[in-house]
Design an enzyme around this catalytic site. Structure first.
Site, PDB file in Angstrom:
ATOM      1  N   ARG A   9       0.817  -1.218   0.000  1.00  0.00           N
ATOM      2  CA  ARG A   9       0.000   0.000   0.000  1.00  0.00           C
ATOM      3  C   ARG A   9       0.851   1.269   0.000  1.00  0.00           C
ATOM      4  O   ARG A   9       0.488   2.277   0.592  1.00  0.00           O
ATOM      5  CB  ARG A   9      -0.964   0.015   1.196  1.00  0.00           C
ATOM      6  CG  ARG A   9      -1.956  -1.126   1.228  1.00  0.00           C
ATOM      7  CD  ARG A   9      -2.911  -1.092   0.026  1.00  0.00           C
ATOM      8  NE  ARG A   9      -3.862  -2.180   0.119  1.00  0.00           N
ATOM      9  CZ  ARG A   9      -3.662  -3.413  -0.343  1.00  0.00           C
ATOM     10  NH1 ARG A   9      -2.511  -3.712  -0.944  1.00  0.00           N
ATOM     11  NH2 ARG A   9      -4.578  -4.344  -0.213  1.00  0.00           N
ATOM     12  N   SER A  28     -11.543  -0.561   1.913  1.00  0.00           N
ATOM     13  CA  SER A  28     -10.908  -0.941   3.178  1.00  0.00           C
ATOM     14  C   SER A  28     -10.340   0.308   3.830  1.00  0.00           C
ATOM     15  O   SER A  28      -9.389   0.905   3.316  1.00  0.00           O
ATOM     16  CB  SER A  28      -9.805  -1.967   2.920  1.00  0.00           C
ATOM     17  OG  SER A  28     -10.342  -3.143   2.354  1.00  0.00           O
ATOM     18  N   GLU A  70      -6.263   4.190   5.416  1.00  0.00           N
ATOM     19  CA  GLU A  70      -5.721   4.112   4.063  1.00  0.00           C
ATOM     20  C   GLU A  70      -6.045   5.341   3.215  1.00  0.00           C
ATOM     21  O   GLU A  70      -5.239   5.744   2.386  1.00  0.00           O
ATOM     22  CB  GLU A  70      -6.242   2.842   3.373  1.00  0.00           C
ATOM     23  CG  GLU A  70      -5.567   2.552   2.056  1.00  0.00           C
ATOM     24  CD  GLU A  70      -5.864   1.148   1.564  1.00  0.00           C
ATOM     25  OE1 GLU A  70      -5.964   0.982   0.345  1.00  0.00           O
ATOM     26  OE2 GLU A  70      -5.998   0.225   2.388  1.00  0.00           O
TER      27      GLU A  70
END
Length: 374
Positions: free
Chosen positions: A177, A258, A366
């Site tokens: 990520r 998410s 995120e």
């Protein structure tokens, strides 16, 4: 530089369209966010370059918008120009497996085009909302695959150097990520290039849930492959079951996907988490705790598992709340139709602090935060 002058200069750029009425809530999958200074829609990569160059030259703050699926933006007016990428050409060479797409293309449309052409490598990334240009920025991944597995190079507009340049993927520091483009404003992604397989088969199936859905036997191991169309449909089925395929008519999908990344912790902390889980839920449940060795004595845990075991249930805090955890998946924070960004932030803070209190693990969100912080 006045807003009027900004608008006048931007409106003279070929391929750029000025929009003074759209709010960030209209541009994000969370349907949250206040009014930008102005919205400028760019129909070509050259328009993106010209718009960003003009704004930078006059020191006007801007925010690049693709699919708006990874943004949490303040409720109040935001002093930025929203630059919306609508350049969406996709070029596929079915013989070589090279796929090149402009940054504004809807990512799932890119995946569908690759699958239709019999190319493998990104089928596990089906159903992920957002645009193609965002995929290298955070090294998008799902079901055991990451964009870094197939990304060869990225075309960038280097804002400081004023250069339009193709950069090898190896120079982006891609990891879980993360890329060196993330949380910086040094460059704008204009295009990406992928090298895909041409045999019609998927990437090796490394994710247990997906492999089981596709009937992969244990004897086949993690190297099993299946036709790309079958894998795409299985991934979409799994994601829909978790509310992770955006549907404007379903508030369970009004989310940023998410919301928290899976935490990477020391091996010692991972064992402490397991011990706490054993006390709370019993030894059998603790033994099944997702825990993956990522090297350097580090372990990757499941954010969703931690949220569940910290006592947060699907749909928390319950019927009537404007911002809730998805009723299908606790890792998604959702706008039930009339939430504010402040409502969502309060829920995110509650979940983060709850996991920290129970397990001593701090979850990291995120999405990109604009005008607001956790």
């Amino acid at each position: 530089m006045s807003d009027l002058l900004v608008t006048q200069k931007l409106s003279s750029i070929p391929g750029a369209t000025i929009d003074t009425t759209t709010q960030f809530a209209d541009l994000t999958t969370l349907h949250l966010g206040g009014q930008p200074r102005v919205v400028v829609r760019c129909a070509s990569t050259q328009a993106v370059i010209d718009v960003v160059s003009l704004l930078d030259a006059h020191q006007v703050p801007l925010l690049i918008i693709g699919g708006g699926s990874n943004l949490v933006i303040a409720d109040s007016p935001v002093d930025v120009v929203a630059v919306v990428l609508e350049c969406d050409n996709i070029h596929i060479d079915p013989d070589s497996g090279i796929l090149r797409t402009e940054a504004g293309a809807v990512w799932d449309s890119v995946v569908a085009a690759a699958v239709d052409a019999g190319l493998g490598g990104i089928e596990c990334l089906s159903g992920i909302p957002g645009s193609a240009g965002a995929t290298p920025v955070q090294n998008v991944g799902a079901y055991g695959a990451e964009i870094s597995d197939v990304l060869t190079r990225v075309r960038l507009w280097d804002r400081s150097a004023g250069e339009d340049v193709w950069v090898p993927a190896s120079e982006l520091d891609l990891s879980y990520r993360h890329s060196n483009l993330k949380h910086t404003s040094r460059a704008v992604v204009l295009e990406i290039e992928l090298a895909l397989s041409v045999d019609g088969l998927s990437a090796p199936l490394r994710f247990g849930e997906l492999a089981r859905t596709l009937g992969v036997s244990g004897s086949e191991g993690s190297g099993a492959r299946r036709p790309v169309g079958e894998v795409r449909e299985a991934v979409l089925e799994l994601r829909r079951g978790k509310g992770m395929v955006y549907d404007p008519s379903d508030h369970d999908t009004w989310s940023a996907g998410s919301f928290f990344t899976n935490p990477i912790v020391s091996a010692a902390l991972a064992e402490k988490v397991r011990a706490v889980a054993a006390e709370l839920r019993g030894a059998d449940d603790a033994e099944r705790m997702p825990c993956f060795d990522v090297g350097d004595d580090q372990r990757k845990l499941s954010a969703a598992w931690l949220i569940d075991r910290a006592g947060f249930t699907k749909g928390h805090p319950g019927e009537g709340a404007t911002a809730r955890l998805s009723t299908k998946h606790t890792l998604a924070l959702t706008n039930r139709g009339n939430a504010t960004t402040a409502d969502l932030v309060a829920l995110a803070r509650e979940v983060r602090d709850g996991v920290l209190d129970v397990f001593g693990v701090e979850l990291v969100p995120e999405p990109v935060w604009v005008g607001v912080e956790l």
